[in-house]
Design a protein around this motif. Structure first.
Motif, short mmCIF file in Angstrom:
data_model
loop_
_atom_site.label_atom_id
_atom_site.label_comp_id
_atom_site.label_asym_id
_atom_site.label_seq_id
_atom_site.Cartn_x
_atom_site.Cartn_y
_atom_site.Cartn_z
N GLY A 1 0.82 -1.20 0.00
CA GLY A 1 0.00 0.00 0.00
C GLY A 1 0.85 1.25 0.00
O GLY A 1 2.08 1.19 -0.16
N ALA A 2 0.18 2.38 0.19
CA ALA A 2 0.84 3.68 0.15
C ALA A 2 0.32 4.53 1.30
O ALA A 2 -0.72 4.24 1.90
N VAL A 3 1.03 5.61 1.59
CA VAL A 3 0.64 6.53 2.65
C VAL A 3 -0.52 7.40 2.16
O VAL A 3 -0.41 8.06 1.14
N LYS A 4 -1.63 7.36 2.87
CA LYS A 4 -2.75 8.25 2.57
C LYS A 4 -2.49 9.59 3.24
O LYS A 4 -2.55 10.64 2.61
N ASN A 5 -2.23 9.55 4.54
CA ASN A 5 -1.81 10.74 5.28
C ASN A 5 -1.08 10.27 6.54
O ASN A 5 -1.31 9.18 7.02
N SER B 1 6.52 3.32 -0.81
CA SER B 1 5.78 2.14 -1.24
C SER B 1 5.99 1.12 -0.12
O SER B 1 7.12 0.73 0.15
N LEU B 2 4.92 0.71 0.54
CA LEU B 2 5.04 -0.05 1.79
C LEU B 2 4.50 -1.46 1.69
O LEU B 2 3.58 -1.74 0.92
N THR B 3 5.06 -2.34 2.51
CA THR B 3 4.53 -3.68 2.73
C THR B 3 4.27 -3.77 4.23
O THR B 3 5.10 -3.35 5.02
N PHE B 4 3.11 -4.29 4.60
CA PHE B 4 2.74 -4.35 6.01
C PHE B 4 1.73 -5.44 6.26
O PHE B 4 1.14 -5.99 5.32
N GLU B 5 1.56 -5.77 7.51
CA GLU B 5 0.55 -6.73 7.93
C GLU B 5 -0.65 -5.96 8.45
O GLU B 5 -0.50 -4.87 8.99
N VAL B 6 -1.82 -6.52 8.26
CA VAL B 6 -3.05 -5.89 8.73
C VAL B 6 -3.67 -6.79 9.77
O VAL B 6 -3.79 -8.00 9.57
N GLU B 7 -4.02 -6.20 10.90
CA GLU B 7 -4.68 -6.97 11.95
C GLU B 7 -5.77 -6.13 12.60
O GLU B 7 -5.79 -4.91 12.47
N LEU B 8 -6.65 -6.81 13.26
CA LEU B 8 -7.73 -6.15 13.98
C LEU B 8 -7.20 -5.72 15.34
O LEU B 8 -6.69 -6.54 16.10
N ASP B 9 -7.27 -4.42 15.62
CA ASP B 9 -6.81 -3.89 16.90
C ASP B 9 -7.83 -4.30 17.97
O ASP B 9 -9.00 -3.91 17.88
#
Length: 135
Positions: free
Chosen positions: A32-36, A71-79
């Motif tokens: 993904g990318a930085v939105k803000n 340009s980013l790579t990251f993991e997504v989790e439910l906080d």
């Protein structure tokens, strides 16, 4: 009365077994990318490649901070606290995480320059015109 049985589970090839799975929910590795991103507060939002936005905090960026062109790579989790999606293990950040360490109350780095546009001494506040970064 419930019977008991033992099940032996093996991790899938390439599975992340270093972190306890009980503290993570529905983890996916995405790009993904930085939105803000607000470097002074240390948080912002990333937009996943599918268009979904996720919260990001500088503490999840491996000692760096995201910038608008990363340009980013990251993991997504439910906080578990907020019940919303958040980015963790963010890779590809190129910004300095130092700006987020100011903590307010006049303890910032002094890395920005500006001119006083107006100041109300009776109320104790005013406006500055941003002139850029020092250096």
């Amino acid at each position: 009365n419930f019977g008991s049985s033992t099940v032996s589970l093996s991790p899938a090839p390439g599975a992340d077994i270093d972190r306890p799975s009980a503290s993570r929910s529905a983890i996916m590795s995405v790009t993904g990318a930085v939105k803000n991103y607000n470097p002074w507060k240390g948080f912002g939002f990333l937009t996943q490649s599918d268009g979904t936005d996720v919260f990001v905090h500088v503490s999840d960026c491996n000692g760096m901070a995201p910038t608008q062109t990363d340009s980013l790579t990251f993991e997504v989790e439910l906080d578990p606290k907020s019940g919303k999606l958040k980015a963790t293990n963010v890779q590809g950040c190129t910004g300095s995480a130092e700006a987020a360490k100011g903590g307010g109350k006049g303890k910032g780095s002094g890395g920005c320059q500006g001119t006083v546009k107006s100041y109300n001494g009776m109320k104790g506040w005013g406006f500055l015109e941003y002139n850029g970064m020092k250096g």
